[in-house]
Enzyme design. Sequence first.
Site, short mmCIF file in Angstrom:
data_model
loop_
_atom_site.label_atom_id
_atom_site.label_comp_id
_atom_site.label_asym_id
_atom_site.label_seq_id
_atom_site.Cartn_x
_atom_site.Cartn_y
_atom_site.Cartn_z
N LYS A 76 0.81 -1.22 0.00
CA LYS A 76 0.00 0.00 0.00
C LYS A 76 0.84 1.27 0.00
O LYS A 76 0.41 2.30 -0.51
CB LYS A 76 -0.97 0.01 1.19
N LYS A 80 -11.13 -3.61 -3.74
CA LYS A 80 -11.94 -2.39 -3.84
C LYS A 80 -11.16 -1.27 -4.51
O LYS A 80 -11.72 -0.36 -5.07
CB LYS A 80 -12.28 -1.87 -2.43
N LYS A 90 -5.12 -9.66 -6.74
CA LYS A 90 -6.27 -9.91 -5.86
C LYS A 90 -7.47 -9.06 -6.29
O LYS A 90 -7.29 -7.92 -6.70
CB LYS A 90 -5.83 -9.50 -4.45
P1 TYM Z 1 -10.72 -5.77 4.06
O1 TYM Z 1 -11.72 -4.72 4.36
O2 TYM Z 1 -9.69 -5.48 3.02
O3 TYM Z 1 -11.43 -7.12 3.65
C1 TYM Z 1 -12.46 -7.71 4.43
C2 TYM Z 1 -12.36 -9.23 4.37
O4 TYM Z 1 -12.45 -9.68 3.02
C3 TYM Z 1 -11.33 -10.52 2.72
N1 TYM Z 1 -10.94 -10.31 1.31
C4 TYM Z 1 -10.77 -11.31 0.43
N2 TYM Z 1 -10.89 -12.64 0.54
C5 TYM Z 1 -10.67 -13.38 -0.57
N3 TYM Z 1 -10.33 -12.84 -1.77
C6 TYM Z 1 -10.20 -11.50 -1.93
N4 TYM Z 1 -9.89 -10.98 -3.12
C7 TYM Z 1 -10.43 -10.66 -0.79
N5 TYM Z 1 -10.38 -9.32 -0.59
C8 TYM Z 1 -10.69 -9.13 0.70
C9 TYM Z 1 -10.24 -10.06 3.67
O5 TYM Z 1 -9.27 -11.07 3.87
C10 TYM Z 1 -11.02 -9.76 4.92
O6 TYM Z 1 -11.25 -10.93 5.67
N6 TYM Z 1 -7.54 -5.28 7.88
C11 TYM Z 1 -8.79 -5.88 7.47
C12 TYM Z 1 -9.97 -5.48 8.34
C13 TYM Z 1 -9.75 -5.73 9.78
C14 TYM Z 1 -9.82 -7.00 10.45
C15 TYM Z 1 -9.54 -6.71 11.80
C16 TYM Z 1 -10.10 -8.30 10.02
C17 TYM Z 1 -9.44 -4.78 10.71
N7 TYM Z 1 -9.32 -5.37 11.92
C18 TYM Z 1 -9.54 -7.72 12.77
C19 TYM Z 1 -10.08 -9.32 11.00
C20 TYM Z 1 -9.81 -9.02 12.34
C21 TYM Z 1 -9.09 -5.43 6.05
O7 TYM Z 1 -8.64 -4.40 5.62
O8 TYM Z 1 -9.99 -6.23 5.41
#
Ligand code: TYM
Length: 338
Positions: free
Chosen positions: A115, A204, A201
């Site tokens: 990032k 968003k 991947k």
């Molecule tokens: P975020 O908002 O990017 O994504 C949310 C969830 O979706 C999953 N994900 C995917 N899984 C499979 N293929 C993909 N292309 C894909 N894109 C996203 C992510 O693995 C995630 O589970 N840092 C985290 C949010 C967070 C969090 C936490 C998660 C903050 N604190 C504590 C678990 C526990 C994030 O940015 O996810």
Amino acid sequence: MRIVSGIQPTGNLHLGNYLGAIRNWARLQEQVGKAGGDCFFFLADLHAISMPHDARGLANATREIAAAVIACGIDADRSVLFNQAQVPSHAELQWLLNGTARMGWLNRMTQFKDKSGKNREGASAALFTYPVLQAADVLLYQTTHVPVGEDQKQHLELARDIAQKFNNDYCSEDAPLFTLPEPMIPPEAARIMSLRDGTAKMSKSDPSDMSRINLSDDPDTMMKKVKKAKTDPEPLPSEPAGLEGRPEALNLVSIYAALTDTSVAGVLAEFGGEGFGKFKAALGELLVEHLGPVTARFNELKRDVEQIDAILARGAARAREAAAPTLSGAYQALGFLR
Ligand code: TYM
């Protein structure tokens, strides 16, 4: 079992979020509820300021993702659903854990490298310390399991390292403060890839909307995106080994497998030898069938701002209460006068 997971309220919810994480949240809500455990799901709005963000749009983006999560089956009576900013213990515990997290550990985080790109000096300090906030998110609730996609695995390993070091440094051996959380990663949907590039991947932040299926897409748009998805000229193989070196084909087959709860091998047993024309039409129909009802519920719910705000306020009150003992234990372990 205590399940905790979060999602950032930036952009649209897409198929990767759904298959990689949120569908599992809904399934766990059923299973864990029956077994006497509980689930906490949150909108990670505090994480959203680690990248340039639109302050005027943040509250509404948070409400929209909350509506999307509810539309995917999260029931705010059975699970605790909230946004971080209404539960100050997350930010407080992060500060306390900053004393335990090591610079070297954070330097190894691949998401920070991705990032921040070539502009490391210009990246926010929040982007660098973001994984410590994520550790606080889970450690605060004595979490046993965290359902996420594969891209979050490294952050959870860090949370375990922080918990372990804190327990070693500040707690007696027979009374550790923090539980070590386990990631739960779905086998066929750990990493859903872009429809335009099978090596990137689904995300968003991809500038091309054709690269992802959004939960807000109408059926025609979903169909069009699947039909235009990048593929190769070969027919589908009948064994998984035949997908080697064909990332786009593997991605579409994995999506089909995840949606039907089968394996890649199972899908190839059905479609081996077929061209993409037939396979894409079947995949498009399957997507519309699965996501259509979710989209309809989402479109209806997101209009009811008052209801969403009330759900999040109630969830936050429950989360604050659940977080209090561990937060207070952390202050105490560190020796503060309070
Ligand atoms: P975020 O908002 O990017 O994504 C949310 C969830 O979706 C999953 N994900 C995917 N899984 C499979 N293929 C993909 N292309 C894909 N894109 C996203 C992510 O693995 C995630 O589970 N840092 C985290 C949010 C967070 C969090 C936490 C998660 C903050 N604190 C504590 C678990 C526990 C994030 O940015 O996810």
